[in-house]
Design a protein around this motif. Structure first.
Motif, PDB file in Angstrom:
ATOM      1  N   ARG A  74      -8.111  10.564 -15.484  1.00 47.13           N
ATOM      2  CA  ARG A  74      -8.064  11.998 -15.190  1.00 47.13           C
ATOM      3  C   ARG A  74      -8.750  12.824 -16.277  1.00 47.13           C
ATOM      4  O   ARG A  74      -8.649  12.525 -17.451  1.00 47.13           O
ATOM      5  CB  ARG A  74      -6.608  12.430 -15.078  1.00 47.13           C
ATOM      6  CG  ARG A  74      -6.428  13.861 -14.702  1.00 47.13           C
ATOM      7  CD  ARG A  74      -4.983  14.176 -14.446  1.00 47.13           C
ATOM      8  NE  ARG A  74      -4.850  15.602 -14.229  1.00 47.13           N
ATOM      9  CZ  ARG A  74      -3.714  16.250 -14.234  1.00 47.13           C
ATOM     10  NH1 ARG A  74      -2.592  15.602 -14.431  1.00 47.13           N
ATOM     11  NH2 ARG A  74      -3.679  17.537 -14.034  1.00 47.13           N
ATOM     12  N   VAL A  75      -9.429  13.877 -15.841  1.00 45.16           N
ATOM     13  CA  VAL A  75      -9.924  14.906 -16.754  1.00 45.16           C
ATOM     14  C   VAL A  75      -8.987  16.092 -16.567  1.00 45.16           C
ATOM     15  O   VAL A  75      -8.917  16.677 -15.483  1.00 45.16           O
ATOM     16  CB  VAL A  75     -11.389  15.290 -16.462  1.00 45.16           C
ATOM     17  CG1 VAL A  75     -11.819  16.435 -17.354  1.00 45.16           C
ATOM     18  CG2 VAL A  75     -12.300  14.086 -16.642  1.00 45.16           C
ATOM     19  N   PHE A  76      -8.245  16.410 -17.596  1.00 43.46           N
ATOM     20  CA  PHE A  76      -7.219  17.444 -17.498  1.00 43.46           C
ATOM     21  C   PHE A  76      -7.835  18.836 -17.483  1.00 43.46           C
ATOM     22  O   PHE A  76      -8.902  19.066 -18.060  1.00 43.46           O
ATOM     23  CB  PHE A  76      -6.231  17.308 -18.656  1.00 43.46           C
ATOM     24  CG  PHE A  76      -5.405  16.054 -18.566  1.00 43.46           C
ATOM     25  CD1 PHE A  76      -4.205  16.053 -17.875  1.00 43.46           C
ATOM     26  CD2 PHE A  76      -5.841  14.878 -19.150  1.00 43.46           C
ATOM     27  CE1 PHE A  76      -3.450  14.898 -17.768  1.00 43.46           C
ATOM     28  CE2 PHE A  76      -5.094  13.716 -19.049  1.00 43.46           C
ATOM     29  CZ  PHE A  76      -3.889  13.718 -18.357  1.00 43.46           C
ATOM     30  N   ASP A  77      -7.156  19.756 -16.821  1.00 44.42           N
ATOM     31  CA  ASP A  77      -7.649  21.129 -16.687  1.00 44.42           C
ATOM     32  C   ASP A  77      -7.586  21.903 -17.995  1.00 44.42           C
ATOM     33  O   ASP A  77      -8.428  22.748 -18.249  1.00 44.42           O
ATOM     34  CB  ASP A  77      -6.849  21.887 -15.615  1.00 44.42           C
ATOM     35  CG  ASP A  77      -7.079  21.325 -14.223  1.00 44.42           C
ATOM     36  OD1 ASP A  77      -8.176  20.800 -13.959  1.00 44.42           O
ATOM     37  OD2 ASP A  77      -6.141  21.405 -13.403  1.00 44.42           O
ATOM     38  N   LYS A 120      -6.535  22.037 -22.403  1.00 43.16           N
ATOM     39  CA  LYS A 120      -6.364  21.319 -23.662  1.00 43.16           C
ATOM     40  C   LYS A 120      -4.897  20.931 -23.836  1.00 43.16           C
ATOM     41  O   LYS A 120      -4.594  19.825 -24.276  1.00 43.16           O
ATOM     42  CB  LYS A 120      -6.836  22.208 -24.814  1.00 43.16           C
ATOM     43  CG  LYS A 120      -6.762  21.565 -26.162  1.00 43.16           C
ATOM     44  CD  LYS A 120      -7.285  22.505 -27.244  1.00 43.16           C
ATOM     45  CE  LYS A 120      -7.088  21.909 -28.616  1.00 43.16           C
ATOM     46  NZ  LYS A 120      -7.473  22.815 -29.683  1.00 43.16           N
ATOM     47  N   ALA A 164      -4.065  17.868 -21.747  1.00 41.47           N
ATOM     48  CA  ALA A 164      -4.706  16.693 -22.336  1.00 41.47           C
ATOM     49  C   ALA A 164      -3.944  16.222 -23.567  1.00 41.47           C
ATOM     50  O   ALA A 164      -3.717  15.017 -23.748  1.00 41.47           O
ATOM     51  CB  ALA A 164      -6.158  17.006 -22.689  1.00 41.47           C
ATOM     52  N   THR A 214     -11.013   6.991 -22.134  1.00 44.24           N
ATOM     53  CA  THR A 214     -10.727   8.105 -21.234  1.00 44.24           C
ATOM     54  C   THR A 214     -12.015   8.849 -20.888  1.00 44.24           C
ATOM     55  O   THR A 214     -12.909   8.945 -21.724  1.00 44.24           O
ATOM     56  CB  THR A 214      -9.728   9.093 -21.892  1.00 44.24           C
ATOM     57  OG1 THR A 214      -9.520  10.208 -21.030  1.00 44.24           O
ATOM     58  CG2 THR A 214     -10.218   9.583 -23.242  1.00 44.24           C
ATOM     59  N   ASP A 238     -11.915  11.970 -20.458  1.00 44.86           N
ATOM     60  CA  ASP A 238     -11.611  13.332 -20.914  1.00 44.86           C
ATOM     61  C   ASP A 238     -11.820  13.446 -22.422  1.00 44.86           C
ATOM     62  O   ASP A 238     -11.057  12.888 -23.218  1.00 44.86           O
ATOM     63  CB  ASP A 238     -10.167  13.680 -20.554  1.00 44.86           C
ATOM     64  CG  ASP A 238      -9.867  15.159 -20.693  1.00 44.86           C
ATOM     65  OD1 ASP A 238     -10.518  15.833 -21.520  1.00 44.86           O
ATOM     66  OD2 ASP A 238      -8.976  15.636 -19.976  1.00 44.86           O
ATOM     67  N   LYS A 239     -12.838  14.175 -22.819  1.00 45.04           N
ATOM     68  CA  LYS A 239     -13.141  14.363 -24.235  1.00 45.04           C
ATOM     69  C   LYS A 239     -11.983  15.024 -24.972  1.00 45.04           C
ATOM     70  O   LYS A 239     -11.738  14.737 -26.146  1.00 45.04           O
ATOM     71  CB  LYS A 239     -14.426  15.177 -24.404  1.00 45.04           C
ATOM     72  CG  LYS A 239     -14.889  15.267 -25.855  1.00 45.04           C
ATOM     73  CD  LYS A 239     -16.267  15.850 -25.963  1.00 45.04           C
ATOM     74  CE  LYS A 239     -16.838  15.910 -27.337  1.00 45.04           C
ATOM     75  NZ  LYS A 239     -16.013  15.845 -28.476  1.00 45.04           N
ATOM     76  N   LYS A 240     -11.234  15.871 -24.274  1.00 43.88           N
ATOM     77  CA  LYS A 240     -10.089  16.542 -24.904  1.00 43.88           C
ATOM     78  C   LYS A 240      -9.039  15.526 -25.344  1.00 43.88           C
ATOM     79  O   LYS A 240      -8.446  15.650 -26.409  1.00 43.88           O
ATOM     80  CB  LYS A 240      -9.480  17.569 -23.936  1.00 43.88           C
ATOM     81  CG  LYS A 240     -10.407  18.712 -23.549  1.00 43.88           C
ATOM     82  CD  LYS A 240      -9.744  19.727 -22.635  1.00 43.88           C
ATOM     83  CE  LYS A 240      -9.299  19.208 -21.292  1.00 43.88           C
ATOM     84  NZ  LYS A 240     -10.377  18.777 -20.369  1.00 43.88           N
TER      85      LYS A 240
END
Length: 104
Positions: A19-22, A24, A27, A50, A52-54
């Protein structure tokens, strides 16, 4: 640094792993919840991947804090360093973060 040591990847245990979270906050909450899994695998030579970079950025900052906390309770734990890389897998960019013993 020598990263030839085999890393135990904990990615793939949860649906949130891809998942890429909406936000910060989401995440960071998710990444923080990985602590028991990372410690349960021995903390050293453990990694997480992941999209997701966050999440990856949070782990890069948080892992040294976790290590400091663990070492205050277990001084025999080795000093660690955080490794990072990116990898394209099936057209998806994954951010990889892992923990390795510090090489002096």
């Amino acid at each position: 640094m020598n990263w030839a040591v085999s890393i135990k990847w904990i990615h793939g245990r949860y649906k949130e792993d891809s998942r890429v979270f909406d936000s910060k906050w989401e995440a960071e909450e998710w990444a923080d919840s990985l602590y028991p899994d990372i410690v349960g695998e021995g903390f050293v030579n453990v990694g997480y991947a992941t999209p997701d970079k966050k999440v990856a950025d949070f782990l890069m900052r948080q892992i040294p804090r976790w290590a400091e906390y663990l070492r205050t309770h277990n001084p025999s734990m080795p000093a660690v360093t955080v490794g990072t890389s990116t990898e394209m897998v099936d057209g998806l960019l994954l951010y990889k973060v892992w923990i390795a013993p510090e090489m002096n």
